[in-house]
Design an enzyme around this catalytic site. Structure first.
Site, PDB file in Angstrom:
ATOM      1  N   LYS A  19       0.988  -1.149   0.229  1.00 54.32           N
ATOM      2  CA  LYS A  19       0.199  -0.321  -0.076  1.00 54.32           C
ATOM      3  C   LYS A  19       0.749   1.861  -0.127  1.00 54.32           C
ATOM      4  CE  LYS A  19      -1.888  -1.819   3.817  1.00 54.32           C
ATOM      5  NZ  LYS A  19      -1.176  -2.684   4.057  1.00 54.32           N
ATOM      6  N   GLY A  43       2.807  -1.125   9.326  1.00 51.80           N
ATOM      7  CA  GLY A  43       4.440  -1.242   9.102  1.00 51.80           C
ATOM      8  C   GLY A  43       4.501  -0.589   7.219  1.00 51.80           C
ATOM      9  N   GLN A 224      -3.407  -1.949   7.698  1.00 55.28           N
ATOM     10  CA  GLN A 224      -3.405  -3.418   7.285  1.00 55.28           C
ATOM     11  C   GLN A 224      -4.752  -3.786   5.888  1.00 55.28           C
ATOM     12  OE1 GLN A 224      -4.478  -2.272  10.786  1.00 55.28           O
ATOM     13  NE2 GLN A 224      -2.560  -2.166  10.926  1.00 55.28           N
TER      14      GLN A 224
HETATM   15  P1  GDP Z   1       2.245  -2.081   3.091  1.00 52.72           P
HETATM   16  O1  GDP Z   1       1.480  -2.125   4.699  1.00 52.72           O
HETATM   17  O2  GDP Z   1       1.264  -2.711   2.112  1.00 52.72           O
HETATM   18  O3  GDP Z   1       2.103  -0.608   2.452  1.00 52.72           O
HETATM   19  O4  GDP Z   1       3.699  -3.304   2.805  1.00 52.72           O
HETATM   20  P2  GDP Z   1       4.784  -3.663   3.426  1.00 52.72           P
HETATM   21  O5  GDP Z   1       5.524  -1.272   3.443  1.00 52.72           O
HETATM   22  O6  GDP Z   1       4.454  -3.932   4.934  1.00 52.72           O
HETATM   23  O7  GDP Z   1       5.868  -4.587   2.510  1.00 52.72           O
HETATM   24  C1  GDP Z   1       6.075  -4.650   0.962  1.00 52.72           C
HETATM   25  C2  GDP Z   1       6.973  -4.757   1.242  1.00 52.72           C
HETATM   26  O8  GDP Z   1       7.247  -4.494  -0.331  1.00 52.72           O
HETATM   27  C3  GDP Z   1       7.917  -3.763   0.808  1.00 52.72           C
HETATM   28  O9  GDP Z   1       9.114  -3.726   1.313  1.00 52.72           O
HETATM   29  C4  GDP Z   1       7.779  -2.627  -0.296  1.00 52.72           C
HETATM   30  O10 GDP Z   1       9.017  -1.616  -0.418  1.00 52.72           O
HETATM   31  C5  GDP Z   1       7.917  -4.213  -0.991  1.00 52.72           C
HETATM   32  N1  GDP Z   1       7.657  -3.551  -2.589  1.00 52.72           N
HETATM   33  C6  GDP Z   1       5.907  -2.172  -2.654  1.00 52.72           C
HETATM   34  N2  GDP Z   1       6.120  -3.150  -4.391  1.00 52.72           N
HETATM   35  C7  GDP Z   1       7.136  -3.457  -4.649  1.00 52.72           C
HETATM   36  C8  GDP Z   1       7.438  -4.106  -6.286  1.00 52.72           C
HETATM   37  O11 GDP Z   1       6.706  -4.108  -7.182  1.00 52.72           O
HETATM   38  N3  GDP Z   1       8.149  -5.232  -6.322  1.00 52.72           N
HETATM   39  C9  GDP Z   1       9.409  -5.086  -4.787  1.00 52.72           C
HETATM   40  N4  GDP Z   1      10.234  -6.476  -5.035  1.00 52.72           N
HETATM   41  N5  GDP Z   1       9.150  -4.924  -3.483  1.00 52.72           N
HETATM   42  C10 GDP Z   1       8.008  -4.240  -3.503  1.00 52.72           C
HETATM   43  P1  IMO Z   2       0.208  -3.000   7.386  1.00 51.86           P
HETATM   44  O1  IMO Z   2      -0.970  -1.532   7.529  1.00 51.86           O
HETATM   45  C1  IMO Z   2       0.234  -7.099   8.401  1.00 51.86           C
HETATM   46  C2  IMO Z   2      -2.289  -8.409  11.955  1.00 51.86           C
HETATM   47  C3  IMO Z   2      -1.162  -9.176  13.054  1.00 51.86           C
HETATM   48  C4  IMO Z   2      -2.501  -9.791  13.303  1.00 51.86           C
HETATM   49  C5  IMO Z   2      -3.566  -8.697  13.577  1.00 51.86           C
HETATM   50  C6  IMO Z   2      -4.418  -8.842  14.789  1.00 51.86           C
HETATM   51  O2  IMO Z   2       1.330  -2.802   7.112  1.00 51.86           O
HETATM   52  O3  IMO Z   2      -0.377  -3.850   5.708  1.00 51.86           O
HETATM   53  P2  IMO Z   2      -3.023  -6.168  15.694  1.00 51.86           P
HETATM   54  O4  IMO Z   2      -1.940  -5.930  16.126  1.00 51.86           O
HETATM   55  O5  IMO Z   2      -3.745  -5.531  14.658  1.00 51.86           O
HETATM   56  O6  IMO Z   2      -3.723  -6.591  16.559  1.00 51.86           O
HETATM   57  O7  IMO Z   2      -2.846  -7.782  15.271  1.00 51.86           O
HETATM   58  O8  IMO Z   2      -3.231  -8.541  12.463  1.00 51.86           O
HETATM   59  N1  IMO Z   2      -1.749  -7.167  11.451  1.00 51.86           N
HETATM   60  C7  IMO Z   2      -1.397  -6.473  10.022  1.00 51.86           C
HETATM   61  N2  IMO Z   2      -0.802  -7.528   8.780  1.00 51.86           N
HETATM   62  N3  IMO Z   2       0.288  -5.570   8.119  1.00 51.86           N
HETATM   63  C8  IMO Z   2      -0.342  -5.092   9.013  1.00 51.86           C
HETATM   64  O9  IMO Z   2      -0.247  -3.687   8.404  1.00 51.86           O
HETATM   65  C9  IMO Z   2      -1.122  -5.227  10.010  1.00 51.86           C
HETATM   66  N4  IMO Z   2      -1.449  -4.806  11.139  1.00 51.86           N
HETATM   67  C10 IMO Z   2      -2.108  -5.527  11.951  1.00 51.86           C
HETATM   68  O10 IMO Z   2      -0.469  -9.819  12.207  1.00 51.86           O
HETATM   69  O11 IMO Z   2      -2.352 -11.291  12.168  1.00 51.86           O
HETATM   70 MG    MG Z   3       3.126  -3.806   6.181  1.00 40.28          MG
END
Ligand code: GDP
Ligand code: IMO
Ligand code: MG
Length: 433
Positions: A19, A43, A224
């Site tokens: 996202k 995160g 999430q």
């Molecule tokens: P979010 O919580 O949905 O914002 O996603 P996260 O940041 O937790 O995890 C997504 C991960 O994938 C991060 O490390 C991004 O930098 C990485 N990412 C996003 N888009 C791409 C992509 O198209 N290719 C690769 N290799 N990594 C990506």
């Molecule tokens: P982003 O925004 C992935 C998961 C936890 C657990 C459940 C409940 O980065 O996509 P909580 O601490 O919210 O009560 O945990 O939800 N969880 C996530 N999994 N990405 C997240 O956020 C999450 N935030 C919570 O691992 O299964």
């Molecule tokens: Mg995340």
């Protein structure tokens, strides 16, 4: 100047769909970015010119100067974490002055809510992030919660904390046998930030609604994913807020009709951290190949907890369910490059359940645990797609994969991400159809 659209960017799986990358990209067309639910459990990773930044509570829009960032009423805010994030951004040269505002209605995580979570996880494991999220929202529903506005405006704030403290102390100590933090410790956890916080607390309701009307572009940043939504996800293995479109209306106090476009973010495969059913989960060896070893910043390890993410194939039943509950207009597909080199790619289009084939998401985890995914197997590609910026340059099988998903869910894919950096993106103009 032409009017910019107001958009919502929401995760359609179990979180971590990428996202932040999409929000950062679309942040270019927005003047304001709004978080409306969740808190430090999120995160969100942005990569700008190969420099990685992970944000938990501050909207990723903060990475673009001139955007105003809002922490909305529906959030559960952890102040020490928030101020660490502010410090981290300031240290990297980002000016936050007059750009970051917090709703007085947002709730506060305290050492009490964190302790309750520790207690609950020991008896009823969900696999949470241990950021105090669930108990902070349950205190809100019980009407014993503490809010940002109370901290900065109420001279008797300590009495409110004491009330919450006295309710939980006997249970935590006697039932769970855990050590209770002292009342002073609980008060200090939030009180030391009171003066700094005062400068950030603003009537966000008006800021957001004015911005929605003035045509300068508002972007709602989902945290999430839809399968973690408290009402529509895989309950009880969910988070404690509405991560879906409805969460924007209640969590930011806005008129849904002012949102011009809902963009659903979906990865080319599925991940999940924490416990709960996951029909398309892969066997360990295959999962390890897609997860990566953790050496690369984009490998599939939790951005908040560092836990290895569980890995599965893309699940069309989940996707269709999430599209429905969010009113998704268009999709952003991330991590195309992660599939490079796989001989074949599976996509689940329906479940075999109770002797029937269905593409409807069951309401209970009992049924979901019994669901057997039915897959379409598509041929993979050997070419490298990392950094490709035009659809026509993708290998034919990668293009067919995109087209297959569009056809399966009957929604256009308007962005394909081919790497974590801003520039590594394909924008698809749908006039090509
Ligand atoms: P979010 O919580 O949905 O914002 O996603 P996260 O940041 O937790 O995890 C997504 C991960 O994938 C991060 O490390 C991004 O930098 C990485 N990412 C996003 N888009 C791409 C992509 O198209 N290719 C690769 N290799 N990594 C990506
Ligand atoms: P982003 O925004 C992935 C998961 C936890 C657990 C459940 C409940 O980065 O996509 P909580 O601490 O919210 O009560 O945990 O939800 N969880 C996530 N999994 N990405 C997240 O956020 C999450 N935030 C919570 O691992 O299964
Ligand atoms: Mg995340």
């Amino acid at each position: 100047m032409s009017r910019k659209p107001n958009r919502a960017v929401l995760g359609l799986l179990w979180g971590d769909e990428g996202k932040a990358k999409i929000i950062d990209l679309l942040g270019k067309y927005a003047n304001m970015i709004v978080r409306f639910q969740g808190g430090a459990n999120a995160g969100h990773t942005v990569m700008i010119k190969n420099t990685k930044t992970v944000l938990h509570q501050i909207p990723v829009g903060i990475m673009r100067e001139n955007t105003t960032c809002i922490l909305g009423a529906g959030m559960a805010i952890d102040l020490p974490g928030l101020f660490d994030e502010i410090k981290m951004l300031e240290n990297s040269g980002i000016d936050l002055f007059d750009r970051l505002f917090i709703s007085p209605r947002a709730h506060l995580v305290t050492p009490i809510t964190r302790k309750i979570e520790e207690a609950l996880e020991s008896k009823n494991r969900i696999g949470t992030t241990l950021k105090g999220i669930g108990p902070t929202y349950s205190e809100k529903a019980l009407r014993t919660g503490l809010r940002v506005g109370d901290l900065v405006r109420n001279r008797h704030f300590k009495d409110l904390v004491k009330k919450q403290y006295d309710i939980h102390k006997p249970v935590i100590q006697k039932v769970y046998g855990l050590e209770m933090p002292s009342l002073d410790e609980v008060v200090d956890y939030v009180m030391i930030y009171r003066d700094q916080l005062k400068e950030l607390v603003k009537p966000c309701l008006f800021l957001v609604n004015d911005a929605l009307k003035d045509g300068t572009g508002v972007l709602f940043e989902g945290a999430q994913g839809s399968m973690l939504d408290i009402d529509w996800g895989t309950y009880p293995y969910v988070t404690s807020s509405n991560t879906t479109l409805g969460g924007i209306i209640t969590g930011a106090g806005v008129d849904a009709r002012k949102i011009d476009q809902v963009i659903g973010v979906v990865k080319t495969f599925t991940t999940r951290v924490g416990d709960g059913p996951f029909p398309t989960e892969m066997p360990p060896q295959q999962a390890t190949d897609l997860r990566g070893s953790g050496e690369n910043p984009w490998d599939e390890f939790g951005a908040t907890t560092g836990r290895p993410r569980r890995i599965g194939w893309l699940d069309g039943v989940v996707l269709k369910h999430s599209i429905t509950i969010n009113g998704v207009d268009a999709l952003a597909l991330t991590k195309m490059d992660s599939l490079d080199g796989l001989p074949e790619i599976k996509v689940c289009h329906s479940y075999w359940m109770d002797g029937f084939i269905t593409d409807s998401m069951p309401a209970t985890i009992t049924e979901l645990a019994e669901a057997r995914p039915i897959y379409e197997t598509l041929p993979g590609w050997t070419e490298n797609t990392r950094g490709i910026t035009s659809f026509s340059e993708l290998p034919e099988n990668a293009r067919n994969f995109v087209l297959y998903i569009e056809k399966m869910v009957r929604k256009p894919i308007i962005l394909v991400s081919t790497g974590p950096n801003r520039s590594e993106t394909i924008v698809i103009k749908h006039s090509r159809k």
